[in-house]
Enzyme design. Structure first.
Site, PDB file in Angstrom:
ATOM      1  CB  THR A 161       6.844 -40.603 -60.349  1.00 43.49           C
ATOM      2  OG1 THR A 161       6.383 -41.066 -61.622  1.00 43.49           O
ATOM      3  CG2 THR A 161       5.878 -39.584 -59.786  1.00 43.49           C
ATOM      4  CB  CYS A 173      30.469 -53.895 -33.713  1.00 42.26           C
ATOM      5  SG  CYS A 173      32.129 -54.250 -33.318  1.00 42.26           S
TER       6      CYS A 173
END
Ligand code: PLP
Length: 377
Positions: free
Chosen positions: A238, A323
């Protein structure tokens, strides 16, 4: 708070939230339902698809909504390799793609594909000739992003498309344009890529909605999700109507006077470069031409510490693309910078609402960070 991390995600403007709220609370019909509420939703989704397609520069029937950029990238790779399965099992990509491309490549390798990952130069750039030289007669797919999310480098997708058309016309071309859509000027119909990935939350849309452009050469698309036949039978489920409404509103808002917005961001980036260059030892990273991303390094000052310090002052920036556990990201690693430079890479990324005052505050906080701490060797 000063938000300078628009490559990670963006704030949702009030008008976008309002458009979504209206769908969630009033126009909540299922587009597959027969009664008026459902049929209205169906027409609305068609209209919103037109809006996003208009901003991308393609007909609406070329666009399929997805749940995010990651899904679009995964689907693009799978669809291209499936369509070209008789041509060969070789893929050309870059070492600096988002993990939404690199991880599916690893998976495809386990299925017997061979993947060539091209390294950038120290400026983060990859010329079209380098890509084309790696293409072979059995190359099913070339996947090169439009704008790198950590360096802001713009890759020559159009030249790659032209080169492929001349030399290897059957090879399909995918570009992850998650950081390029409405950030650099381009039109899908002129870019020449067969598959283009978009994500709404980088342009002021909600998280959890994206789109995949399927060009006219994508004739035999393997459905991503089989079921009720939504999205032209290619991605059942949907429709996420409120998310789609938000995506369309964000695209409409961002596309209005886009040239001016991009110019303003480019000016702000130039100003930021000038301001940050005054900080002792600061190094500019890469030759990113995109107006919204600026990567710099403070050699000897680990990026995670910088990000935490600025966060305490209410300033949001990022350490490359977050990082990873203290190691430089794969993009920073691919630049082959000296260790101290790589460990200090941070990324500032701008949105149209950022001002010089935001940049000043960030530059002052970075200068203060350098003054207050000894560099790590
Ligand atoms: N591709 C690039 C270049 C990105 O920067 C990102 C998100 O950071 C993605 C793909 C993934 O998009 P999403 O967060 O919508 O899954």
């Amino acid at each position: 708070m000063i938000y300078l991390d628009h490559a990670a995600t963006t704030p949702v403007p009030r008008a976008v939230a309002d458009a979504m709220y209206a769908v969630l609370t009033g126009e909540y019909g299922n587009p597959s339902s027969q009664y008026t509420l459902g049929q209205t939703a169906k027409k609305d989704v068609a209209r919103w698809r037109e809006t996003v397609a208009g901003a991308l520069g393609c007909p609406a029937d070329r666009l399929r909504f997805t749940s995010c950029g990651t899904e679009g990238d995964n689907w693009a790779l799978e669809a291209a390799c499936w369509q070209n399965r008789h041509l060969g099992r070789h893929i050309v990509t870059t070492a600096v793609e988002h993990s939404a491309v690199l991880e599916p490549c690893l998976w495809l390798e386990r299925q017997g594909f061979e993947v060539t990952r091209l390294a950038p130069d120290q400026n983060g750039e990859i010329p079209a000739e380098q890509v084309l030289a790696a293409v072979r007669p059995d190359t099913a797919l070339v996947s090169v992003m439009l704008v790198n999310n950590e360096t802001g480098c713009v890759f020559p997708v159009r030249e790659i498309a032209e080169g492929l058309a001349a030399r290897n016309p059957k090879t399909l071309l995918h570009t992850d344009a998650v950081q390029g859509f409405l950030k650099i000027p381009f039109r899908a119909d002129a870019l020449g890529a067969d598959l283009i990935t978009l994500s709404a939350h980088k342009i002021g849309g909600p998280k959890g909605i994206g789109a995949l452009y399927l060009g006219s050469r994508m004739r035999n698309v393997k459905p991503l999700l089989a079921g009720g036949g939504q999205e032209g039978g290619l991605r059942s489920g949907t429709e996420a109507t409120a998310q789609i409404a938000g995506f369309a509103k964000a695209a409409e808002l961002r596309a209005a006077n886009l040239g001016e917005k991009l110019e303003r961001m480019a000016e702000l980036k130039a100003y930021a470069k000038e301001r940050l260059s005054g900080i002792p030892g600061l190094v500019l990273i890469g030759r990113g031409a995109a107006p919204h991303i600026l990567a710099v390094s403070l050699p000897g000052y680990p990026s995670q510490n910088i990000v935490s310090d600025l966060s305490e002052k209410g300033i949001c920036i990022s350490a490359g693309s977050a990082c990873h556990r203290g190691k430089p990201s794969h993009v920073v690693a691919a630049l082959k910078l000296p260790g101290r430079v790589a460990a200090g890479v941070i990324r500032l990324s701008f949105g149209p609402e950022n001002t010089r005052a935001d940049v000043d505050a960030c530059a002052d906080a970075l200068a203060e960070h350098v003054r207050a701490r000894f560099p790590m060797l």
